[in-house]
Design a protein around this motif. Structure first.
Motif, PDB file in Angstrom:
ATOM      1  N   GLY A  79       0.910  -1.181   0.123  1.00  0.00           N
ATOM      2  CA  GLY A  79      -0.077  -0.055  -0.073  1.00  0.00           C
ATOM      3  C   GLY A  79       0.778   1.539  -0.009  1.00  0.00           C
ATOM      4  N   HIS A  80       2.003   1.383  -0.487  1.00  0.00           N
ATOM      5  CA  HIS A  80       2.833   2.507  -0.583  1.00  0.00           C
ATOM      6  C   HIS A  80       3.943   2.646  -2.007  1.00  0.00           C
ATOM      7  CE1 HIS A  80       6.554   0.549   0.281  1.00  0.00           C
ATOM      8  NE2 HIS A  80       5.785   0.038   1.516  1.00  0.00           N
ATOM      9  N   PRO A  81       3.786   3.697  -2.461  1.00  0.00           N
ATOM     10  CA  PRO A  81       4.691   3.601  -3.749  1.00  0.00           C
ATOM     11  C   PRO A  81       6.083   3.832  -3.591  1.00  0.00           C
ATOM     12  CG  PRO A  81       3.565   5.829  -3.178  1.00  0.00           C
ATOM     13  CD  PRO A  81       3.399   4.964  -2.158  1.00  0.00           C
ATOM     14  N   CYS A  82       6.569   3.744  -2.262  1.00  0.00           N
ATOM     15  CA  CYS A  82       8.097   3.941  -2.113  1.00  0.00           C
ATOM     16  C   CYS A  82       8.731   2.674  -2.492  1.00  0.00           C
ATOM     17  CB  CYS A  82       8.254   4.291  -0.541  1.00  0.00           C
ATOM     18  SG  CYS A  82       7.463   5.618  -0.108  1.00  0.00           S
ATOM     19  N   SER A  83      10.263   2.965  -2.711  1.00  0.00           N
ATOM     20  CA  SER A  83      11.054   1.783  -2.817  1.00  0.00           C
ATOM     21  C   SER A  83      11.894   1.563  -1.808  1.00  0.00           C
ATOM     22  CB  SER A  83      11.998   2.219  -4.516  1.00  0.00           C
ATOM     23  OG  SER A  83      12.821   3.207  -4.004  1.00  0.00           O
ATOM     24  N   LEU A  84      12.341   0.482  -1.677  1.00  0.00           N
ATOM     25  CA  LEU A  84      13.160   0.071  -0.284  1.00  0.00           C
ATOM     26  C   LEU A  84      14.504  -0.705  -0.874  1.00  0.00           C
ATOM     27  CD1 LEU A  84      10.354  -1.115   2.065  1.00  0.00           C
ATOM     28  CD2 LEU A  84      11.776   0.916   2.378  1.00  0.00           C
ATOM     29  N   ASP A  85      15.541  -0.551  -0.015  1.00  0.00           N
ATOM     30  CA  ASP A  85      16.849  -1.274  -0.117  1.00  0.00           C
ATOM     31  C   ASP A  85      17.219  -1.981   0.773  1.00  0.00           C
ATOM     32  OD1 ASP A  85      17.833   0.447   1.329  1.00  0.00           O
ATOM     33  OD2 ASP A  85      19.235   1.440  -0.251  1.00  0.00           O
ATOM     34  N   HIS A  86      17.899  -2.877   0.873  1.00  0.00           N
ATOM     35  CA  HIS A  86      18.615  -3.807   1.868  1.00  0.00           C
ATOM     36  C   HIS A  86      19.220  -3.129   2.930  1.00  0.00           C
ATOM     37  CE1 HIS A  86      22.164  -3.522  -0.683  1.00  0.00           C
ATOM     38  NE2 HIS A  86      22.861  -3.751   0.380  1.00  0.00           N
ATOM     39  N   GLN A  87      19.456  -1.882   2.880  1.00  0.00           N
ATOM     40  CA  GLN A  87      20.087  -1.096   3.949  1.00  0.00           C
ATOM     41  C   GLN A  87      18.969  -0.435   4.691  1.00  0.00           C
ATOM     42  OE1 GLN A  87      23.126   1.444   1.906  1.00  0.00           O
ATOM     43  NE2 GLN A  87      24.642  -0.406   1.478  1.00  0.00           N
ATOM     44  N   GLY A  88      17.768  -0.475   4.255  1.00  0.00           N
ATOM     45  CA  GLY A  88      16.777   0.221   5.196  1.00  0.00           C
ATOM     46  C   GLY A  88      16.539   1.700   4.763  1.00  0.00           C
ATOM     47  N   ARG A  89      16.822   1.892   3.604  1.00  0.00           N
ATOM     48  CA  ARG A  89      16.674   3.221   3.027  1.00  0.00           C
ATOM     49  C   ARG A  89      15.423   3.060   2.053  1.00  0.00           C
ATOM     50  NH1 ARG A  89      22.445   4.614   0.552  1.00  0.00           N
ATOM     51  NH2 ARG A  89      21.968   2.597  -0.354  1.00  0.00           N
ATOM     52  N   ALA A  90      14.304   4.116   2.546  1.00  0.00           N
ATOM     53  CA  ALA A  90      13.212   4.166   1.744  1.00  0.00           C
ATOM     54  C   ALA A  90      13.184   5.428   0.814  1.00  0.00           C
ATOM     55  CB  ALA A  90      11.863   4.226   2.832  1.00  0.00           C
ATOM     56  N   ASP A  91      12.896   5.290  -0.470  1.00  0.00           N
ATOM     57  CA  ASP A  91      12.846   6.407  -1.315  1.00  0.00           C
ATOM     58  C   ASP A  91      11.298   6.811  -1.799  1.00  0.00           C
ATOM     59  OD1 ASP A  91      13.349   8.566  -3.206  1.00  0.00           O
ATOM     60  OD2 ASP A  91      14.444   7.199  -4.616  1.00  0.00           O
TER      61      ASP A  91
ATOM     62  N   SER B 122      10.660   9.697  -3.100  1.00  0.00           N
ATOM     63  CA  SER B 122      10.593  11.196  -3.619  1.00  0.00           C
ATOM     64  C   SER B 122       9.720  11.368  -4.975  1.00  0.00           C
ATOM     65  CB  SER B 122      12.066  11.285  -4.182  1.00  0.00           C
ATOM     66  OG  SER B 122      12.203  12.725  -4.854  1.00  0.00           O
ATOM     67  N   GLY B 123       9.085  12.682  -5.167  1.00  0.00           N
ATOM     68  CA  GLY B 123       8.487  12.656  -6.308  1.00  0.00           C
ATOM     69  C   GLY B 123       7.123  11.884  -6.328  1.00  0.00           C
ATOM     70  N   LYS B 124       6.340  11.554  -5.341  1.00  0.00           N
ATOM     71  CA  LYS B 124       5.255  10.671  -5.439  1.00  0.00           C
ATOM     72  C   LYS B 124       4.013  11.399  -5.161  1.00  0.00           C
ATOM     73  CE  LYS B 124       7.967   7.194  -6.011  1.00  0.00           C
ATOM     74  NZ  LYS B 124       8.307   6.546  -7.351  1.00  0.00           N
ATOM     75  N   SER B 125       3.772  12.756  -5.216  1.00  0.00           N
ATOM     76  CA  SER B 125       2.872  13.562  -4.665  1.00  0.00           C
ATOM     77  C   SER B 125       2.364  13.109  -3.482  1.00  0.00           C
ATOM     78  CB  SER B 125       1.779  13.468  -5.969  1.00  0.00           C
ATOM     79  OG  SER B 125       2.474  14.045  -7.290  1.00  0.00           O
ATOM     80  N   LEU B 126       2.722  12.884  -2.619  1.00  0.00           N
ATOM     81  CA  LEU B 126       2.403  12.322  -1.405  1.00  0.00           C
ATOM     82  C   LEU B 126       2.135  13.676  -0.366  1.00  0.00           C
ATOM     83  CD1 LEU B 126       5.034   9.486  -0.316  1.00  0.00           C
ATOM     84  CD2 LEU B 126       2.590   9.362  -1.351  1.00  0.00           C
TER      85      LEU B 126
END
Length: 363
Positions: free
Chosen positions: A22-34, A36-40
C-alpha cells in the motif's frame, strides 16, 4: 542473460511488494526508503518501522500542527524533506526522532522557524536550510541542537544578523551564509568580525552598490561607514558572557545543575534557629529578672531590743526594700535608743546610795 533476468525478477518482486503493502516507495536492503516525487501529502505509515533513511523530497507534504511527524519511524538517521512547497514547521514536530543525524529542509519556502521546532534532536549533526525565505535569523532555534556540526543557510533572504545570534552560531563548527543579500553598513561590523574569526569565504555584500560583490571579511570599519572605538568589542564580550551563562544553564543536567539551593535553604534554617535561640535566652533572662524582683521574704523576728546595728542592716538587706519596711525598721531603732538612755539614766541613780555609804564609812 542470467544476471539480467535475475535483476528484472527482483525489481518486479519489489514493485509487486510495494503495491501489495500500500505505498509507492522503494526500499533497499540497507533500510533506506525512497518516496521522492510521489505527490504524497503524508508519509506512508505502512513502511517498515526499522528504516534508517527516508526521502520525501518533491512532494506536497502537509505537516501536523499539534503532533509529531513520522511517529512510526523512531530509528531514522536521515530525513529528506526538501522541495516541499510552503512547508510549515510547528513546535516540537521532530521531537520523536531522537536518533536523527541529518535533516534536509532545503527549498521549502520556510520564512520563520519557531525556537522549539527542533526540540528533541539532540543528536542532529547536519541541518540544511538553504534556498528558503528566512529574512531574520532567530538563532535560539539552535539551542536544542547540542551536537550540531553543519548548518547551511545559503541563499535565503538574510540582510543582517545580531551579535547574540552570531555568538550562538559560534558553537557550530561549519556554517554557510553565502548567497544572502547582506547589507554592508555599520550594523554589519559584528558579522565582519565573526567572519574574520571563522575565516569564512565568499560572503559578499549586495548593498550598497559601491560595495556590491566585495567580501565582508575583507572590509574594515571605514568601508562600512562607521567609526568603531570599542563599542562593538564590548558588546561582543558581554554577549559572550551572557551566552555562555545561558548555555551552561541549559546544558547542565538536572543532577548537576542548580546545587546552590540546598546551601540557601541551610543558611536560612541556620539563621532562623539562631534567632530562636537568642529569643529564648533573652526571654529566660527577663523571666529570671522578674522572678527575682517579686521574690519577697519576711523580716526575721528581733530577739532583743538592743540588737546590733549590723544585724539590723543585714536583716534589712535580706528583706524587702519597700517603703513601709524601712519605716518599721526606723521605729524599731528609735525604740532601742530610748531604752538605752533610760538604762543609763536609771543605773547611776540606783548606785548612788551605795557610794554615799562608802563615803560615810571612810570618814
Amino acid at each position: 542473460m542470467a544476471p539480467v533476468c535475475l535483476l528484472c525478477c527482483v525489481c518486479s518482486l519489489l514493485c509487486v511488494w510495494s503495491v501489495a503493502t500500500g505505498h509507492p516507495c522503494s526500499l533497499d536492503h540497507q533500510g533506506r526508503a525512497d518516496c521522492s516525487g510521489k505527490s504524497l501529502q503524508h508519509a506512508p505509515s505502512s513502511l517498515p518501522r526499522n528504516i534508517t533513511s527516508l526521502d520525501l523530497s518533491f512532494n506536497s507534504l502537509v505537516m501536523p500542527h499539534h503532533r509529531t511527524l513520522l511517529k512510526h519511524f523512531p530509528s531514522l538517521h536521515s530525513l529528506n524533506l526538501s522541495s516541499n512547497a510552503k512547508l510549515t514547521l510547528s513546535p516540537a514536530v521532530f521531537s520523536n526522532l531522537g536518533a536523527l543525524r541529518l535533516l534536509d529542509l532545503s527549498s521549502c519556502g520556510i520564512a520563520y522557524i519557531h525556537m522549539d521546532t527542533f526540540k528533541g534532536l539532540e543528536n542532529l549533526h547536519t541541518l540544511l536550510l538553504r534556498n528558503n525565505s528566512l529574512q531574520k535569523l532567530d538563532v535560539p532555534f539552535l539551542l536544542p541542537l547540542k551536537a550540531l556540526f553543519h548548518l547551511d543557510l545559503q541563499h535565503n533572504a538574510l540582510v543582517s544578523v545580531d551579535t547574540w545570534s552570531l555568538q550562538l552560531m559560534e558553537t557550530v563548527p561549519r556554517v554557510h551564509l553565502e548567497g544572502n543579500p547582506w547589507v554592508c553598513d555599520c550594523s554589519a561590523h559584528p558579522l565582519q568580525q565573526w567572519l574574520q574569526h571563522k575565516r569564512a569565504v565568499q560572503v559578499t555584500c549586495v548593498s550598497p552598490p559601491a560595495l556590491r560583490g566585495q567580501e565582508i571579511a575583507a572590509l574594515d570599519s571605514q568601508d562600512l561607514g562607521c567609526h568603531i572605538n570599542q563599542r562593538f568589542a564590548r558588546e561582543l564580550n558581554a554577549t559572550q558572557q551572557i551566552t555562555a551563562t545561558e548555555n551552561n544553564t541549559t546544558a547542565l543536567p538536572a543532577g548537576k545543575g542548580g546545587r546552590s539551593w540546598p546551601y540557601l535553604v541551610g543558611f536560612l534554617v541556620t539563621a532562623i534557629g539562631i534567632s530562636i535561640v537568642i529569643a529564648l535566652v533573652a526571654k529566660c533572662k527577663l523571666v529570671h529578672k522578674n522572678f527575682a524582683s517579686y521574690h519577697h521574704r519576711p523580716l526575721p523576728e528581733i530577739s532583743s531590743i538592743g540588737g546590733s546595728p549590723m544585724e539590723d542592716s543585714s536583716s534589712w538587706d535580706r528583706g524587702s526594700c519597700g517603703s513601709h519596711s524601712i519605716t518599721d525598721a526606723a521605729d524599731l531603732q528609735a525604740e532601742d535608743d530610748d531604752g538605752f538612755i533610760e538604762d543609763n539614766y536609771i543605773q547611776p541613780s540606783e548606785q548612788l546610795p551605795t557610794k554615799e555609804r562608802e563615803l560615810h564609812r571612810s570618814i
